[in-house]
Write a protein that holds these residues in place. Structure first.
Motif, short mmCIF file in Angstrom:
data_model
loop_
_atom_site.label_atom_id
_atom_site.label_comp_id
_atom_site.label_asym_id
_atom_site.label_seq_id
_atom_site.Cartn_x
_atom_site.Cartn_y
_atom_site.Cartn_z
N GLU A 111 0.94 -1.24 -0.06
CA GLU A 111 -0.06 -0.17 0.05
C GLU A 111 1.08 1.23 -0.15
O GLU A 111 1.83 1.27 0.54
CB GLU A 111 -0.99 0.11 1.31
CG GLU A 111 -1.97 -0.98 1.32
CD GLU A 111 -2.65 -1.05 2.54
OE1 GLU A 111 -2.97 0.13 3.34
OE2 GLU A 111 -3.49 -2.03 2.92
N ILE A 112 0.56 2.26 -0.82
CA ILE A 112 1.25 3.47 -0.79
C ILE A 112 0.33 4.45 -0.43
O ILE A 112 -0.76 4.71 -0.97
CB ILE A 112 1.72 3.69 -2.35
CG1 ILE A 112 2.66 2.84 -2.61
CG2 ILE A 112 2.41 5.16 -2.35
CD1 ILE A 112 3.24 2.81 -4.18
N VAL A 113 0.68 5.42 0.71
CA VAL A 113 -0.34 6.49 1.19
C VAL A 113 0.31 7.63 0.95
O VAL A 113 1.56 7.77 1.33
CB VAL A 113 -0.68 6.23 2.70
CG1 VAL A 113 -1.50 7.19 3.21
CG2 VAL A 113 -1.32 4.76 2.84
N ILE A 114 -0.18 8.74 0.47
CA ILE A 114 0.22 9.83 0.15
C ILE A 114 -0.41 10.92 1.09
O ILE A 114 -1.56 11.02 0.89
CB ILE A 114 0.05 10.22 -1.22
CG1 ILE A 114 0.92 9.23 -2.13
CG2 ILE A 114 0.82 11.67 -1.27
CD1 ILE A 114 0.66 9.44 -3.60
N ARG A 115 0.35 11.45 1.97
CA ARG A 115 -0.34 12.71 2.91
C ARG A 115 0.50 13.72 2.87
O ARG A 115 1.81 13.69 2.77
CB ARG A 115 -0.62 11.95 4.18
CG ARG A 115 0.59 11.62 5.08
CD ARG A 115 0.13 10.92 6.32
NE ARG A 115 0.88 9.83 6.28
CZ ARG A 115 0.21 8.60 6.93
NH1 ARG A 115 -0.92 8.50 6.65
NH2 ARG A 115 1.09 7.51 6.75
N THR A 116 -0.06 14.80 3.30
CA THR A 116 0.99 16.30 3.46
C THR A 116 1.61 16.27 4.90
O THR A 116 1.24 15.38 5.81
CB THR A 116 -0.18 17.37 3.68
OG1 THR A 116 -0.81 17.51 2.55
CG2 THR A 116 0.71 18.55 4.01
N LYS A 117 2.77 16.43 4.67
CA LYS A 117 3.77 16.26 5.89
C LYS A 117 3.40 17.34 6.88
O LYS A 117 2.72 18.24 6.69
CB LYS A 117 5.32 16.38 5.59
CG LYS A 117 5.50 18.16 5.27
CD LYS A 117 7.11 18.23 5.25
CE LYS A 117 7.22 19.63 5.38
NZ LYS A 117 7.06 20.35 6.40
N PRO A 118 3.61 17.06 8.25
CA PRO A 118 3.38 17.95 9.21
C PRO A 118 4.14 19.24 9.38
O PRO A 118 5.28 19.21 8.76
CB PRO A 118 3.35 17.11 10.54
CG PRO A 118 4.01 16.09 10.17
CD PRO A 118 3.94 15.40 8.76
N SER A 160 5.55 20.60 11.50
CA SER A 160 6.81 20.48 12.55
C SER A 160 7.94 19.98 12.05
O SER A 160 8.89 19.77 12.66
CB SER A 160 6.13 19.57 13.76
OG SER A 160 5.72 18.40 13.32
N ARG A 161 7.63 19.02 10.90
CA ARG A 161 8.71 18.32 10.23
C ARG A 161 9.51 19.06 9.09
O ARG A 161 8.74 19.81 8.27
CB ARG A 161 8.37 17.11 9.89
CG ARG A 161 9.73 16.13 9.61
CD ARG A 161 9.31 14.72 9.43
NE ARG A 161 8.42 14.68 7.96
CZ ARG A 161 7.17 13.99 8.01
NH1 ARG A 161 6.79 13.58 9.21
NH2 ARG A 161 6.69 13.96 7.11
N ARG A 162 10.63 19.42 9.01
CA ARG A 162 11.46 20.17 8.04
C ARG A 162 11.21 19.63 6.75
O ARG A 162 10.89 20.62 5.63
CB ARG A 162 12.89 20.11 8.17
CG ARG A 162 13.78 21.04 7.68
CD ARG A 162 15.20 21.23 7.94
NE ARG A 162 15.99 22.09 7.01
CZ ARG A 162 17.13 21.58 6.56
NH1 ARG A 162 17.64 20.49 7.24
NH2 ARG A 162 17.67 22.50 5.82
N GLY A 163 11.35 18.19 6.45
CA GLY A 163 11.13 18.06 4.97
C GLY A 163 10.33 16.56 4.84
O GLY A 163 10.06 16.11 5.79
N ALA A 164 9.77 16.61 3.57
CA ALA A 164 9.10 15.44 3.45
C ALA A 164 9.93 14.23 3.46
O ALA A 164 11.32 14.22 3.15
CB ALA A 164 8.35 15.52 2.04
N ARG A 165 9.34 13.24 3.49
CA ARG A 165 9.97 11.71 3.54
C ARG A 165 9.14 10.51 3.10
O ARG A 165 8.19 10.77 2.85
CB ARG A 165 10.51 11.59 5.03
CG ARG A 165 9.13 11.18 5.91
CD ARG A 165 9.60 10.84 7.23
NE ARG A 165 8.45 10.31 8.05
CZ ARG A 165 8.34 10.46 9.41
NH1 ARG A 165 9.41 10.70 9.93
NH2 ARG A 165 7.16 10.33 9.80
N ILE A 166 9.98 9.61 2.74
CA ILE A 166 9.40 8.29 2.14
C ILE A 166 9.59 7.28 3.53
O ILE A 166 10.56 7.25 3.93
CB ILE A 166 10.05 7.72 0.97
CG1 ILE A 166 9.65 8.71 -0.14
CG2 ILE A 166 9.53 6.47 0.62
CD1 ILE A 166 10.65 8.41 -1.42
#
Length: 103
Positions: free
Chosen positions: A83-90, A92-98
């Motif tokens: 399953e691949i889930v795509i969501r907006t990063k919080p 509070s976190r600097r960068g997006a991640r996988i």
């Protein structure tokens, strides 16, 4: 002492750290399944549609010749849902991640 970012590849300065970590986590899941099923390398190779040297590379985490997509295909060949889930990063976190999580 320097705190870890949570990705050893990023800590070592690899430009493709996210992809490397994703590949390792996928390979780990594959290797656990193969080990749990006690599949010989030749049988595993037949099941995944690759040759035995590729299984050896996979089991030793030499992943240069494997794409993330191919590793996910191996998981589906082993009767695993991916399953691949795509969501907006919080904020509070600097960068997006996988993130890859095995259930």
């Amino acid at each position: 002492m320097t705190p870890s970012s949570g990705n050893v590849f990023a800590d070592l300065g690899f430009a493709d750290a996210g992809e490397r970590q994703t590949k390792v986590r996928l390979a780990f899941a594959i290797n656990q399944i193969l080990e749990r099923r006690r599949l010989a390398q030749t049988r595993a190779a037949r099941l995944l549609g690759i040759n035995q040297p590729k299984i050896s590379a996979l089991s030793n985490y030499r992943l240069e010749g494997f794409s993330v997509e191919r590793l996910m295909h191996f998981l589906t060949a082993l009767d695993q849902d991916v399953e691949i889930v795509i969501r907006t990063k919080p904020d509070s976190r600097r960068g997006a991640r996988i993130v890859v999580t095995a259930a």
